[in-house]
Design a protein around this motif. Sequence first.
Motif, PDB file in Angstrom:
ATOM      1  N   ARG A 139       0.733  -1.231   0.040  1.00 54.45           N
ATOM      2  CA  ARG A 139       0.012  -0.062  -0.177  1.00 54.45           C
ATOM      3  C   ARG A 139       0.887   1.176  -0.055  1.00 54.45           C
ATOM      4  NH1 ARG A 139      -3.248  -0.841   5.320  1.00 54.45           N
ATOM      5  NH2 ARG A 139      -1.185  -1.659   5.828  1.00 54.45           N
ATOM      6  N   CYS A 140       0.628   2.208  -0.662  1.00 56.71           N
ATOM      7  CA  CYS A 140       1.312   3.411  -0.790  1.00 56.71           C
ATOM      8  C   CYS A 140       0.516   4.361   0.205  1.00 56.71           C
ATOM      9  CB  CYS A 140       1.247   4.071  -2.378  1.00 56.71           C
ATOM     10  SG  CYS A 140       2.418   5.436  -2.560  1.00 56.71           S
ATOM     11  N   TRP A 141       1.586   5.090   1.059  1.00 54.85           N
ATOM     12  CA  TRP A 141       1.029   6.045   2.042  1.00 54.85           C
ATOM     13  C   TRP A 141       1.946   7.362   1.434  1.00 54.85           C
ATOM     14  CZ3 TRP A 141      -2.587   5.334   5.892  1.00 54.85           C
ATOM     15  CH2 TRP A 141      -3.141   4.111   5.971  1.00 54.85           C
ATOM     16  N   TYR A 143       7.109   9.472   0.336  1.00 52.62           N
ATOM     17  CA  TYR A 143       5.848   8.286   0.517  1.00 52.62           C
ATOM     18  C   TYR A 143       6.464   7.000   0.889  1.00 52.62           C
ATOM     19  CZ  TYR A 143       7.988   6.302  -3.778  1.00 52.62           C
ATOM     20  OH  TYR A 143       8.935   5.662  -4.442  1.00 52.62           O
ATOM     21  N   THR A 144       5.598   6.225   1.464  1.00 55.93           N
ATOM     22  CA  THR A 144       6.007   5.109   2.021  1.00 55.93           C
ATOM     23  C   THR A 144       5.235   3.889   1.489  1.00 55.93           C
ATOM     24  OG1 THR A 144       6.567   6.180   4.147  1.00 55.93           O
ATOM     25  CG2 THR A 144       6.242   3.857   4.612  1.00 55.93           C
ATOM     26  N   CYS A 145       5.745   2.738   1.155  1.00 55.69           N
ATOM     27  CA  CYS A 145       5.323   1.656   0.653  1.00 55.69           C
ATOM     28  C   CYS A 145       5.091   0.419   1.898  1.00 55.69           C
ATOM     29  CB  CYS A 145       5.872   0.854  -0.331  1.00 55.69           C
ATOM     30  SG  CYS A 145       6.187   2.009  -1.951  1.00 55.69           S
ATOM     31  N   LEU A 170      10.737  -4.550   2.501  1.00 54.29           N
ATOM     32  CA  LEU A 170      11.603  -3.597   3.030  1.00 54.29           C
ATOM     33  C   LEU A 170      10.820  -2.063   2.766  1.00 54.29           C
ATOM     34  CD1 LEU A 170      15.010  -4.603   1.480  1.00 54.29           C
ATOM     35  CD2 LEU A 170      14.412  -4.923   4.085  1.00 54.29           C
ATOM     36  N   LEU A 171      11.160  -1.094   3.695  1.00 56.91           N
ATOM     37  CA  LEU A 171      10.827  -0.004   3.506  1.00 56.91           C
ATOM     38  C   LEU A 171      11.662   0.930   2.581  1.00 56.91           C
ATOM     39  CD1 LEU A 171       8.756   2.398   4.559  1.00 56.91           C
ATOM     40  CD2 LEU A 171      10.317   2.906   6.334  1.00 56.91           C
ATOM     41  N   GLY A 172      10.943   1.741   1.379  1.00 56.81           N
ATOM     42  CA  GLY A 172      11.753   2.335   0.533  1.00 56.81           C
ATOM     43  C   GLY A 172      11.633   3.957   0.833  1.00 56.81           C
TER      44      GLY A 172
END
Length: 318
Positions: free
Chosen positions: A176-178, A184-186, A195-197
Amino acid sequence: MNTIGSFFCLCYVGFWSNDTECVDVDECSEVYSNSSTSVSVCQPSSTCINLPGSYQCPCNSGFLLNGTDCQDVDECSDPEGAPCPDHSVCKNTIGSLLCPCLDGYEPGAEGNDTVCGDIDECLFNTTCRVDQVCTNLPGTYHCDCPGGYHEDVGACVDTDECGNSKGAEVCHPSARCWNTPGSYTCLCSQGHAGLLGIGALCVDLDECQQNNGGCHSAATCSNSAGGFQCHCASGWDTRGERGGHGDRGCVDQDECVSPSACPAHTSCRNYPGSFNCSCASNNTVCIETQTLDRGTLPRRPASRSRLFTVFLINFMLF
C-alpha cells in the motif's frame, strides 16, 4: 655668418642665443607653447619629449600614429584575443579598455582584482523563497522546490506520489502506498514482508512498532531484516503454522489436561496462560498439607515456577 667687414653667429634651429652661447630650446615647455590657448607643439593623444635642438611627439599608450594623427587602438579587436580574464567582457575606451565581469561574477576572487570569480548567490537568504532550495551554478543559480514538492502558484506544495493511481507505479503490487510530506511510504499488506523504501534507499521496516506487528496479545513481536516473528508467551501454544507472521495467533495451553500438572489431593483449574492448584473444601488431607510455617499457599493463578514449588512441597510431605 660672414658680413662685409664683419660676421655674426646664428644659433641652429632648436637653439637660442643668450648673447654668449646657444641654449637648447625646450619646445615642450609652457613658455614655448601658446600660453593663451595652451596648445602643445604635439598632436592630441601624444606626449612631447624634448631633445637637444629638437623634440618628439610619440603617441600615448593605446594610440598608433596614422600619418600625423594619433588614433585610438581597439584592444578588443586584437586577433590574438582580448586581454581580459575569463568570465569578463572587453569594452574599448579612448586609449585603453575595460574588463567588467559578467553577471554572476565579481572581481577580486582569490585576492586578485584581475580575476572574475563566481558569486555564490545561495549565501544570501533573499535569493530564493523560504520554501525553495537554492543551487549555485557558475555565473548563475537555480531556485527549485525540494524533492517531493512541486511549484504551484508561487508556492512549493507536496507531491502526492500515491494519488491518481500512481501508487501502483511506485510501490510493489502487494504493498500500500502512503503519501507523506515530501515523500511516500510503501507498506506491505497483511501477510507480506518487505523492506521500506526511503527515496532510492531500502531500509528494514520494523513491523513490531505498529500494533505489535499484528501478533496475538499473548505473543511477543521480534523484528528481523525484511520481516518479523511472533513468539507465544509461556502458557500459550501456537495456532497452526503461522509462518512467522502471527496471522493465526496463540491459543491458551490447558495445563490441567496433564495429570501431573498439580500434586495429589489438589484440583487443577485452568486460566488464560496459566493454571492453579487448589484444595477442595471437603478434602481435609489436602488442607492440612497446605498449612506450613510459611503460611497458606496462595489461591490465585500461579506461574509455572510457583506450581513446581507447590508440587515439590507436597511431594516431600507425602
